[in-house]
Design a protein around this motif. Sequence first.
Motif, PDB file in Angstrom:
ATOM      1  N   ASN A 290       0.848  -1.191   0.000  1.00 22.45           N
ATOM      2  CA  ASN A 290       0.000   0.000   0.000  1.00 22.45           C
ATOM      3  C   ASN A 290       0.885   1.243   0.000  1.00 22.45           C
TER       4      ASN A 290
ATOM      5  N   LYS B 108      -5.862   0.556   1.088  1.00 27.29           N
ATOM      6  CA  LYS B 108      -7.038  -0.282   1.324  1.00 27.29           C
ATOM      7  C   LYS B 108      -6.687  -1.275   2.423  1.00 27.29           C
TER       8      LYS B 108
ATOM      9  N   PRO C 201      -1.161  -2.670  -4.252  1.00 27.60           N
ATOM     10  CA  PRO C 201      -0.927  -3.066  -5.644  1.00 27.60           C
ATOM     11  C   PRO C 201       0.516  -3.512  -5.852  1.00 27.60           C
TER      12      PRO C 201
ATOM     13  N   ASP D  57      -8.385  -7.038  -6.846  1.00 34.52           N
ATOM     14  CA  ASP D  57      -9.609  -6.284  -7.146  1.00 34.52           C
ATOM     15  C   ASP D  57      -9.432  -5.489  -8.437  1.00 34.52           C
ATOM     16  N   GLU D  58     -10.427  -4.704  -8.769  1.00 34.99           N
ATOM     17  CA  GLU D  58     -10.416  -3.983 -10.050  1.00 34.99           C
ATOM     18  C   GLU D  58      -9.306  -2.942 -10.121  1.00 34.99           C
ATOM     19  N   ASP D  59      -8.764  -2.519  -8.973  1.00 29.87           N
ATOM     20  CA  ASP D  59      -7.666  -1.553  -8.950  1.00 29.87           C
ATOM     21  C   ASP D  59      -6.294  -2.210  -8.846  1.00 29.87           C
TER      22      ASP D  59
ATOM     23  N   TYR E  30      -5.307  -4.175  -6.358  1.00 29.48           N
ATOM     24  CA  TYR E  30      -4.896  -4.382  -4.969  1.00 29.48           C
ATOM     25  C   TYR E  30      -5.073  -5.857  -4.617  1.00 29.48           C
TER      26      TYR E  30
END
Length: 486
Positions: free
Chosen positions: A297, A304, A310, A371-373, A375
């Motif tokens: 992070n 998050k 990520p 996830d969509e980002d 992460y």
Amino acid sequence: MSDIGYFAWNLATAQGDAPCLRDDHLDLTYRQFADRVDAFAAQLSAGDVGSGDVVAVMLPNRAELLVALMAAWRIGATATPVNPTFTAVEAEYQFDDAGAALVVNEGPDLPSGGRPTISVADMATTPRPGWVPDIGASGDDVALLIYTSGSTGRPKGVMLTHDNLQFMSSSMVQHFSLTADDHCLLILPLFHVNAICVSFLAPMLAGGQLSVTGRFSPARFFDDVARLRPTYFSAVPTIYALLASQDTVGDTSSLRFAICGAAPISKELLDRAEQRFGLVIVEGYGLTEGTCASACNPPGGVRKLGTVGPALPGQRIAIAGPDGEHLPVGATGEVLVAGPNVMRGYRGRAEETGRTIVDGWLHTGDVGRLDEDGYLTLVDRIKDMIIRGGENIYPKEIENALATHDGVLEAAVIGAPHEVYGEVPVAYVVTYPDSPVTDDHLAEHLRGRLTKVKLPVAIHVVDALPRNPVGKIDKPGLRGRHRTTV
């Protein structure tokens, strides 16, 4: 070798008399550190240690350990840091497996496996006028042999090159926005790649400072922070749990951020620690085989909680199914990592290397989802998964549910043999000091949070959980302890 920015002899030219490295006994500028490195490198060279040889460094955290690592690199040798608390059997296994030509330790009564040794008290400190190495290190040379904890067998030597280390430390500088104003307080053991990359090489590349502390204790930590005024540190969840449980907290205003790695931390403990210290704590994830870190992070971007962030710059993360196929966003599977951080391989273990690195992708053995980002959320270790009557149970889910109880400091869940179901979950819990929590309280707490099949058949409240040398909870050891007590 001029493209490797963390070499002391390069840093001395750029940083000169700026403060560099200190411990309880030494306080060195960049130039003084480089002089110490050259002095010991010449001593190693005079002892017929050179390019391609392996130097075993079996020292506790102190400045001379870092001098020894860098001196090995100065003459093109590889360094293998050895846990200084190892028994003779454990140490000699690593010396033998690494093919160590020489051992650096604290005295003649310590393990050496019959190899030549140099005591830390006998390390040369004054450079020889005009001395330069015959052959120095280059990017594709193996810089470090870091040995895994060996939870699934004998420890394996992970070969990390200077290119691996340069990529990783540069990535850390970028991700954490490190500058010459940054000052790291090193509290993790230097036989692990986390401490070497995050706390040593990254601040060196940025022109910052490193303070090496003695044996960790909460009181010592707060005293050191107040006295030395560091801007960041890296630690494991156990340390945050210990610090967060203290009645009084010292002056931590100098700290800009902190890093948590090596093992998952609960959102509850992360919140508690951040509130106690008034700073950002970023959770990251990585393996020794991936030169320390692959996801984290950001301190200044979107964090998050519950994720490990990520992919770090220059790396890729994918989620794979049972046959190695890459899965879509949101799907759960094995975490794969690719990038210039992936190790060269395991020393002397070509078959294991081939199973671990497939088409450039490092198979981590961890279960997670993206996830969509981008992460990453970690679900558990594949090998820690419990199969209860055909149902897959991830211990981390139960541990997270336990962590939502205010009285729980730490929890570990293991699979215990069962005649009917094959395996059933059993929990071991450490509570905060003076907490009146009992196993019955915790069982009731879980009933509203987990389906019946996931509920532990037993919850044991204990004083402490077993640890491996890196500070992670030793689940194989816990399973062994459980077998001997039932």
